[in-house]
Design a protein around this motif. Sequence first.
Motif, mmCIF file in Angstrom:
data_model
loop_
_atom_site.group_PDB
_atom_site.id
_atom_site.type_symbol
_atom_site.label_atom_id
_atom_site.label_comp_id
_atom_site.label_asym_id
_atom_site.label_seq_id
_atom_site.Cartn_x
_atom_site.Cartn_y
_atom_site.Cartn_z
ATOM 1 N N ARG A 96 -16.917 -32.264 22.426
ATOM 2 C CA ARG A 96 -16.902 -30.929 23.045
ATOM 3 C C ARG A 96 -16.338 -31.084 24.454
ATOM 4 N N ASP A 129 -10.924 -28.454 23.859
ATOM 5 C CA ASP A 129 -11.287 -27.339 22.988
ATOM 6 C C ASP A 129 -11.180 -25.968 23.643
ATOM 7 N N ALA A 130 -11.208 -25.899 24.969
ATOM 8 C CA ALA A 130 -11.171 -24.611 25.662
ATOM 9 C C ALA A 130 -10.695 -24.849 27.085
ATOM 10 N N ARG A 188 -6.171 -22.471 20.812
ATOM 11 C CA ARG A 188 -7.566 -22.604 21.242
ATOM 12 C C ARG A 188 -7.848 -21.648 22.399
ATOM 13 N N PRO A 189 -9.120 -21.374 22.690
ATOM 14 C CA PRO A 189 -9.477 -20.289 23.613
ATOM 15 C C PRO A 189 -9.109 -20.559 25.067
ATOM 16 N N GLY A 194 -4.999 -18.268 19.954
ATOM 17 C CA GLY A 194 -6.432 -18.451 20.100
ATOM 18 C C GLY A 194 -7.064 -17.302 20.862
ATOM 19 N N TRP A 195 -8.390 -17.293 20.916
ATOM 20 C CA TRP A 195 -9.121 -16.297 21.721
ATOM 21 C C TRP A 195 -8.583 -16.355 23.139
ATOM 22 N N LYS A 220 -19.732 -20.415 25.439
ATOM 23 C CA LYS A 220 -19.296 -19.711 24.226
ATOM 24 C C LYS A 220 -18.542 -20.628 23.272
ATOM 25 N N PHE A 221 -17.652 -21.462 23.828
ATOM 26 C CA PHE A 221 -16.760 -22.200 22.946
ATOM 27 C C PHE A 221 -17.082 -23.686 22.812
ATOM 28 N N GLU A 252 -21.077 -22.795 21.343
ATOM 29 C CA GLU A 252 -21.115 -21.764 20.303
ATOM 30 C C GLU A 252 -22.220 -20.741 20.544
ATOM 31 N N THR A 288 -23.543 -17.020 21.593
ATOM 32 C CA THR A 288 -23.032 -15.668 21.365
ATOM 33 C C THR A 288 -23.672 -14.647 22.305
#
Length: 389
Positions: free
Chosen positions: A232, A256-257, A281-282, A310-311, A366-367, A370, A372
């Motif tokens: 991560r 990843d972000a 990716r975000p 991506g987001w 968030k990414f 995970e 929400t």
Amino acid sequence: MFRRAVVVSMSVCALVASSAGGAGAGPGGVGVLPSPSATLPVGATTLHLVDDARPDPFQPDRSRELMVSVFYPATEVNRYPRAHYASTELIPGLEDELGIELPGALTHAHREAPAQAAGAYPVVLYTPGAGVSRILGTGLAEDLASRGYVVVTIDHTYETGPAVEFPGGRLVRPAPAPNGFDTAIREKYIAARLLDLRFVLDSLAGLAAGTNPDAESDPLPADLGRVLDLNRIGAVGHSSGGYTAVEAMHEDRRIDAAVDMDGQIGVDEAFGRAVTEGVDRPTLVLTSDQIEDVGDANPSLDAFWQGATGWKRHLAIADSAHYDFTDMPSLVPAVARPAASTYLGAIDPDRMASLVRGYVAAMFDKFLRERTDTVLDRPITEPEVRTIR
């Protein structure tokens, strides 16, 4: 926006602010940054990394070497001293010039404290603006560490000013640029930065595997390698560091972000590969009221939005300026802020720090975790923040 001269002013302002007092005063110095938002104690250490496989693009007879700081959730912090914000080696002769003895400026992190090895934490890389020291990202790094992240801030040697300090007090200043700070040198800086981030991630992988990546093999904080979750990984940067963060995510699947704080995604009229090839990716983009002045930021962001799959979200913070995304607002005394209006906006420094820290943390919560329930998952309620796209 590429403003190298601001670093010298920043160094002076940091010490002036420390001499006037600050948040969280402690033995041997005074604090200069807002306290971290969360509750985990923070440790800090520095690493001298040498990439023997890569000649330095600015000094080809030497291997590429970097200085990085690592901020992490810590334990037993009361047994370890607070870390200094900046070494006096970076500002030689200042006390002689002022004719006074300045107290040390302290952070909220504790030097070499053991890592809190209750589990592994996501890793975030921080890359600063063009010509700017990694120390301007200290407040954000401490805040993320207090929330349960390991944050690595990176100096990009021969670009960072006023200098990068290596072990023994050796200072490496920016490489001369015969044609000034032109497009060619900016592109060279970005190319070096992208390889720097890749090398730092490789070094962290070695650390997690049980090796000591420090060039001097200095002892590491206990359990530091055990708390790295390299499955991560996020990247965040300011100005050209924001471009670097997004471009590094495009280049390296381990990331990843990414968060781009007030930076264009390209150099002058040349867009980066993250724009021309897209990113899956975000990406969070945070901008100031000065975004029109940040190189080709708006054209590059417009193009990025067309190609990124991506987001993605672009938020703007009212009454802010380019360097409000760094520690600089906390370092400049109130009486000096009018003189710094080119770099700092009218927004309250503590409020700006809270907003930047909150949205950057929300992105990685968030990414990378995970979650929400972040501020990115509900309608914006902060009056200073508006959604651009």
